[in-house]
Design a protein around this motif. Structure first.
Motif, short mmCIF file in Angstrom:
data_model
loop_
_atom_site.label_atom_id
_atom_site.label_comp_id
_atom_site.label_asym_id
_atom_site.label_seq_id
_atom_site.Cartn_x
_atom_site.Cartn_y
_atom_site.Cartn_z
N MET A 1 102.52 94.69 176.82
CA MET A 1 102.48 93.45 176.06
C MET A 1 101.07 92.87 176.13
SD MET A 1 105.04 90.29 176.37
CE MET A 1 104.26 88.77 176.79
N ARG A 2 100.49 92.58 175.01
CA ARG A 2 99.14 92.05 175.05
C ARG A 2 99.13 90.55 175.30
NH1 ARG A 2 96.80 93.08 169.03
NH2 ARG A 2 98.35 91.95 167.85
N LEU A 3 98.07 90.13 175.96
CA LEU A 3 97.90 88.73 176.31
C LEU A 3 96.95 88.06 175.33
CD1 LEU A 3 97.36 89.08 180.16
CD2 LEU A 3 99.47 88.48 178.98
N ILE A 4 97.02 86.73 175.27
CA ILE A 4 96.05 85.93 174.54
C ILE A 4 95.26 85.15 175.57
CG2 ILE A 4 95.67 84.11 172.86
CD1 ILE A 4 98.34 84.88 171.57
N HIS A 5 93.95 85.37 175.61
CA HIS A 5 93.06 84.70 176.54
C HIS A 5 92.34 83.58 175.80
CE1 HIS A 5 93.48 88.09 179.38
NE2 HIS A 5 93.37 88.86 178.30
N GLU A 6 92.55 82.34 176.20
CA GLU A 6 91.84 81.21 175.59
C GLU A 6 90.51 81.04 176.30
OE1 GLU A 6 94.03 77.58 175.28
OE2 GLU A 6 95.85 78.61 174.67
N LEU A 7 89.42 81.07 175.53
CA LEU A 7 88.08 81.02 176.10
C LEU A 7 87.23 79.95 175.45
CD1 LEU A 7 87.31 84.86 176.14
CD2 LEU A 7 88.21 83.48 178.01
N LYS A 8 86.54 79.18 176.27
CA LYS A 8 85.55 78.21 175.78
C LYS A 8 84.29 78.98 175.41
CE LYS A 8 87.03 75.00 179.35
NZ LYS A 8 86.62 74.38 180.62
N ILE A 9 83.59 78.50 174.37
CA ILE A 9 82.34 79.12 173.96
C ILE A 9 81.43 78.03 173.40
CG2 ILE A 9 83.22 79.73 171.68
CD1 ILE A 9 81.64 82.36 171.88
N ARG A 10 80.15 78.16 173.63
CA ARG A 10 79.20 77.17 173.11
C ARG A 10 79.25 77.16 171.58
NH1 ARG A 10 73.93 78.06 176.94
NH2 ARG A 10 74.96 77.43 178.88
N PRO A 11 79.04 75.99 170.99
CA PRO A 11 79.17 75.87 169.52
C PRO A 11 78.31 76.85 168.73
CG PRO A 11 79.09 73.69 170.51
CD PRO A 11 78.81 74.67 171.62
N HIS A 12 77.05 77.07 169.11
CA HIS A 12 76.22 77.99 168.33
C HIS A 12 76.71 79.44 168.47
CE1 HIS A 12 74.19 78.40 172.23
NE2 HIS A 12 73.65 79.51 171.79
N LEU A 13 77.30 79.78 169.61
CA LEU A 13 77.87 81.12 169.78
C LEU A 13 79.17 81.25 169.01
CD1 LEU A 13 77.10 81.66 173.56
CD2 LEU A 13 75.82 82.49 171.59
N PHE A 14 79.95 80.17 168.95
CA PHE A 14 81.17 80.15 168.14
C PHE A 14 80.83 80.47 166.68
CE2 PHE A 14 84.19 77.96 165.39
CZ PHE A 14 85.40 78.39 165.89
N GLU A 15 79.77 79.83 166.17
CA GLU A 15 79.36 80.06 164.78
C GLU A 15 78.94 81.52 164.57
OE1 GLU A 15 79.76 78.02 162.25
OE2 GLU A 15 80.58 76.49 163.60
N ALA A 16 78.28 82.11 165.57
CA ALA A 16 77.87 83.51 165.47
C ALA A 16 79.08 84.44 165.46
CB ALA A 16 76.91 83.87 166.61
N VAL A 17 80.12 84.12 166.21
CA VAL A 17 81.35 84.91 166.18
C VAL A 17 82.03 84.73 164.83
CG1 VAL A 17 83.66 85.23 167.17
CG2 VAL A 17 81.71 84.86 168.68
N LEU A 18 82.07 83.50 164.35
CA LEU A 18 82.70 83.19 163.07
C LEU A 18 82.05 83.99 161.94
CD1 LEU A 18 84.83 81.43 161.64
CD2 LEU A 18 83.06 79.67 161.40
N SER A 19 80.73 84.10 161.97
CA SER A 19 80.00 84.84 160.91
C SER A 19 79.94 86.35 161.19
CB SER A 19 78.59 84.28 160.77
OG SER A 19 77.83 84.59 161.93
N ARG A 20 80.54 86.78 162.28
CA ARG A 20 80.61 88.18 162.69
C ARG A 20 79.25 88.77 163.11
NH1 ARG A 20 84.83 87.22 159.60
NH2 ARG A 20 86.80 88.21 160.04
N GLN A 21 78.30 87.91 163.43
CA GLN A 21 77.03 88.37 164.00
C GLN A 21 77.21 88.74 165.46
OE1 GLN A 21 74.87 84.75 162.94
NE2 GLN A 21 73.40 86.06 161.90
N LYS A 22 78.11 88.06 166.14
CA LYS A 22 78.36 88.27 167.57
C LYS A 22 79.73 88.91 167.73
CE LYS A 22 78.49 85.47 171.87
NZ LYS A 22 78.67 86.59 172.68
N THR A 23 79.77 90.08 168.37
CA THR A 23 81.03 90.82 168.50
C THR A 23 81.33 91.21 169.94
OG1 THR A 23 79.90 92.89 168.04
CG2 THR A 23 80.90 91.75 166.15
N SER A 24 80.64 90.56 170.87
CA SER A 24 80.91 90.83 172.29
C SER A 24 80.60 89.58 173.10
CB SER A 24 80.08 92.01 172.79
OG SER A 24 78.70 91.71 172.71
N GLU A 25 81.09 89.60 174.32
CA GLU A 25 80.95 88.45 175.21
C GLU A 25 80.95 88.95 176.64
OE1 GLU A 25 81.04 84.18 175.94
OE2 GLU A 25 80.63 85.31 174.12
#
Length: 87
Positions: A1-25
């Motif tokens: 069963m897969r889990l959902i991990h809730e993670l805080k992220i800085r706003p500018h990094l959030f935007e990079a994930v949203l635009s798919r520029q950032k794909t790792s953490e």
């Protein structure tokens, strides 16, 4: 069963994930991240807390540990993520 991990992220990094520029953490390895688990990322500011009520859900596609090679400090992992399959 897969889990959902809730993670805080800085706003500018959030935007990079949203635009798919950032794909790792890089994170402390305290959650037993597994391929197939989901991460729910939401923008966080230390002084203001959570910013808005929006978030991004991504599926973990790869987990790199410090044991896998150079570059990561012990106790840390790099999680790679992409769009989730059917949830």
């Amino acid at each position: 069963m897969r889990l959902i991990h809730e993670l805080k992220i800085r706003p500018h990094l959030f935007e990079a994930v949203l635009s798919r520029q950032k794909t790792s953490e890089v994170r402390i390895d305290d959650r037993n991240f597994q391929v197939g688990d989901l991460v729910e990322l939401y923008p966080w500011n230390k002084g203001m807390g959570r910013l808005g009520d929006h978030s991004i859900i991504r599926e973990i596609t790869f987990v790199l540990t410090a044991d896998d090679g150079p570059g990561l400090m012990p106790g840390h992992v790099m999680i790679c993520f992409g769009d989730p399959g059917e949830v």
